[in-house]
Design an enzyme around this catalytic site. Structure first.
Site, PDB file in Angstrom:
ATOM      1  N   LYS A 115     -12.863 -10.941  20.204  1.00 39.07           N
ATOM      2  CA  LYS A 115     -13.410 -12.239  19.778  1.00 39.07           C
ATOM      3  C   LYS A 115     -14.894 -12.338  20.078  1.00 39.07           C
ATOM      4  O   LYS A 115     -15.641 -13.002  19.362  1.00 39.07           O
ATOM      5  CB  LYS A 115     -12.625 -13.399  20.404  1.00 39.07           C
ATOM      6  N   LYS A 197      -3.914  -7.395  13.609  1.00 38.36           N
ATOM      7  CA  LYS A 197      -2.860  -8.407  13.779  1.00 38.36           C
ATOM      8  C   LYS A 197      -3.034  -9.575  12.800  1.00 38.36           C
ATOM      9  O   LYS A 197      -4.163  -9.977  12.528  1.00 38.36           O
ATOM     10  CB  LYS A 197      -2.977  -8.921  15.221  1.00 38.36           C
ATOM     11  N   LYS A 200      -3.756 -16.744  12.544  1.00 34.52           N
ATOM     12  CA  LYS A 200      -3.848 -17.979  11.757  1.00 34.52           C
ATOM     13  C   LYS A 200      -5.283 -18.400  11.522  1.00 34.52           C
ATOM     14  O   LYS A 200      -5.570 -19.182  10.628  1.00 34.52           O
ATOM     15  CB  LYS A 200      -3.038 -19.099  12.410  1.00 34.52           C
TER      16      LYS A 200
HETATM   17  P1  ATP Z   1      -5.870 -17.196  16.558  1.00 35.17           P
HETATM   18  O1  ATP Z   1      -6.033 -16.684  15.175  1.00 35.17           O
HETATM   19  O2  ATP Z   1      -6.513 -18.526  16.790  1.00 35.17           O
HETATM   20  O3  ATP Z   1      -6.219 -16.193  17.621  1.00 35.17           O
HETATM   21  P2  ATP Z   1      -3.072 -16.518  16.568  1.00 35.17           P
HETATM   22  O4  ATP Z   1      -2.463 -16.626  15.214  1.00 35.17           O
HETATM   23  O5  ATP Z   1      -3.412 -15.162  17.055  1.00 35.17           O
HETATM   24  O6  ATP Z   1      -4.306 -17.495  16.723  1.00 35.17           O
HETATM   25  P3  ATP Z   1      -2.014 -17.757  18.996  1.00 35.17           P
HETATM   26  O7  ATP Z   1      -2.072 -19.242  19.024  1.00 35.17           O
HETATM   27  O8  ATP Z   1      -3.072 -17.032  19.744  1.00 35.17           O
HETATM   28  O9  ATP Z   1      -1.989 -17.225  17.491  1.00 35.17           O
HETATM   29  O10 ATP Z   1      -0.590 -17.260  19.475  1.00 35.17           O
HETATM   30  C1  ATP Z   1       0.569 -18.039  19.547  1.00 35.17           C
HETATM   31  C2  ATP Z   1       1.777 -17.161  19.761  1.00 35.17           C
HETATM   32  O11 ATP Z   1       2.040 -16.383  18.589  1.00 35.17           O
HETATM   33  C3  ATP Z   1       1.609 -16.147  20.906  1.00 35.17           C
HETATM   34  O12 ATP Z   1       2.834 -16.024  21.583  1.00 35.17           O
HETATM   35  C4  ATP Z   1       1.270 -14.873  20.206  1.00 35.17           C
HETATM   36  O13 ATP Z   1       1.647 -13.729  20.933  1.00 35.17           O
HETATM   37  C5  ATP Z   1       2.106 -14.989  18.930  1.00 35.17           C
HETATM   38  N1  ATP Z   1       1.504 -14.246  17.828  1.00 35.17           N
HETATM   39  C6  ATP Z   1       0.247 -14.437  17.326  1.00 35.17           C
HETATM   40  N2  ATP Z   1       0.020 -13.606  16.301  1.00 35.17           N
HETATM   41  C7  ATP Z   1       1.153 -12.853  16.170  1.00 35.17           C
HETATM   42  C8  ATP Z   1       1.528 -11.791  15.273  1.00 35.17           C
HETATM   43  N3  ATP Z   1       0.694 -11.361  14.344  1.00 35.17           N
HETATM   44  N4  ATP Z   1       2.758 -11.255  15.403  1.00 35.17           N
HETATM   45  C9  ATP Z   1       3.614 -11.705  16.356  1.00 35.17           C
HETATM   46  N5  ATP Z   1       3.319 -12.690  17.229  1.00 35.17           N
HETATM   47  C10 ATP Z   1       2.105 -13.264  17.141  1.00 35.17           C
END
Ligand code: ATP
Ligand code: LTN
Length: 335
Positions: A115, A197, A200
């Site tokens: 990040k 990965k 969102k």
């Molecule tokens: P951002 O894009 O803001 O970093 P994010 O989509 O990565 O957000 P988080 O809010 O950081 O999501 O994560 C919420 C939960 O979803 C955590 O438990 C994280 O491990 C899980 N998670 C996030 N992305 C994935 C993915 N691609 N596959 C499986 N689990 C995920």
């Protein structure tokens, strides 16, 4: 809350709409575990502020994320569901834990490195301290288990380190939490770059599928998903990351083992396969979309749920915080 049950804590940032990654990696486990544990499910809004957010959009997303929790099957009567910012003990314990954390261990975190690369020359301090706030979230509730996707394993390890370090320095105070990472769906990859990965907050909406995307949008996103040119539907993470990701999504949605999906699609083309994956995702997410629309019509209910959630969470959190004050030698109080 039952004394016999163990405790779960987990959270998602309101940095966008819940993706199928968030759902398959985290929310679905929460739903399946809610009957057997005392659960705290938090909208970790303070974590989302580590990158710049538009205030009006942030406010909307916070409420929507809370409604998405309910729409995904989490019961606000059964679980403690609240906003992180409504329980000030989170920020305060975060500071106290910051005082026993080291620069080196924070700057080594993979998510910080990634990040901060995106942030360019002025890297916000919040990004560096983010895992300490996460440790505070978890440790306030004597948490036994933290259901998360695979990307959070390193942060959770740090929470364990900080708990053990505090206990060593000030006598036994915190429970050392365990991760719970699902066997299927723990790491869903981006549809436009299957080596990174699914997130969102990605800039390109074709990179992710959110649980609120309408069926035609979901089908289009899968039709466009990056694969490769050899047209064979086999699981090979090294050489075929796109197809492998689609197989894992299909398997996580339908419960079918990867090998039987490979057999079923042997000799078929990517077009048919992508259509089947899209349909499986539409089917898994349709009940969530339906419930979401109903819940969003009753804002007063949402507000009642999160207010009660914060009140319940504060009771436990403030007790832990008072204990930490005592152990660290702050002046006695009965607040
Ligand atoms: P951002 O894009 O803001 O970093 P994010 O989509 O990565 O957000 P988080 O809010 O950081 O999501 O994560 C919420 C939960 O979803 C955590 O438990 C994280 O491990 C899980 N998670 C996030 N992305 C994935 C993915 N691609 N596959 C499986 N689990 C995920
Ligand atoms: N860092 C997590 C979100 C998060 C979290 C938590 C998860 C913040 N606090 C406590 C579990 C427990 C992420 O997914 N990015």
């Amino acid at each position: 809350m039952s004394d016999e049950k163990k405790t779960i804590f987990s959270g998602i940032q309101p940095s966008g709409c819940v993706t199928i990654g968030n759902y398959l990696g985290a929310l679905r486990s929460w739903k399946n575990l809610q009957d057997d544990y005392n659960c705290y499910f938090c909208v970790v809004d303070l974590h989302a502020l580590t990158v710049k957010q538009d205030p009006a959009e942030m406010r909307r997303r916070c409420i929507e994320l809370y409604a998405e929790y309910i729409a995904c099957g989490l019961d606000p009567e059964k679980n403690v569901m609240f906003f992180q910012s409504h329980v000030p003990a989170h920020s305060e314990l975060s500071w106290l834990l910051t005082c026993i954390s080291y620069m080196g261990e924070m700057s080594r975190m993979t998510q910080f490195k990634e990040k901060s690369k995106k942030a360019g020359s002025n890297v916000g301090l919040g990004l560096l301290c983010y895992p300490v706030l996460m440790a505070a979230d978890i440790l306030l509730y004597n948490t036994d288990l933290v259901p998360v996707g695979a990307d959070q394993k390193q942060h959770l390890e740090l929470s364990r380190t900080l708990a053990a370090r505090f206990n060593n320095a000030y006598s036994d105070t915190f429970k050392v939490p365990e991760p719970y990472i699902p066997a299927n769906g723990a790491r869903i990859m981006s549809l436009t770059d299957p080596t990174s990965k699914m997130s969102k907050s990605a800039e390109n909406p074709n990179a992710y599928v959110s649980i609120l995307d309408e069926p035609d949008v979901i089908m289009k996103k899968f039709a466009r998903a990056v694969t490769d040119s050899d047209n064979k539907i086999v699981h090979d993470a090294q050489n075929k990351p796109g197809v492998t990701n689609l197989l894992e999504i299909y398997s996580a949605c339908t419960g079918e083992p990867i090998s039987s999906i490979e057999d079923a699609f042997a000799g078929k083309g990517y077009g048919d396969f992508k259509k089947a994956v899209g349909e499986a995702v539409v089917e898994t997410t349709q009940p969530i979309r339906d419930r979401f629309k109903t819940i969003m019509q009753d804002k007063a209910y949402i507000e009642k749920c999160y207010t009660e959630g914060a009140q319940k969470a504060s009771c436990t959190a403030n007790k832990t915080l008072a204990k930490v004050h005592r152990k660290m030698g702050l002046a006695p109080h009965k607040l």
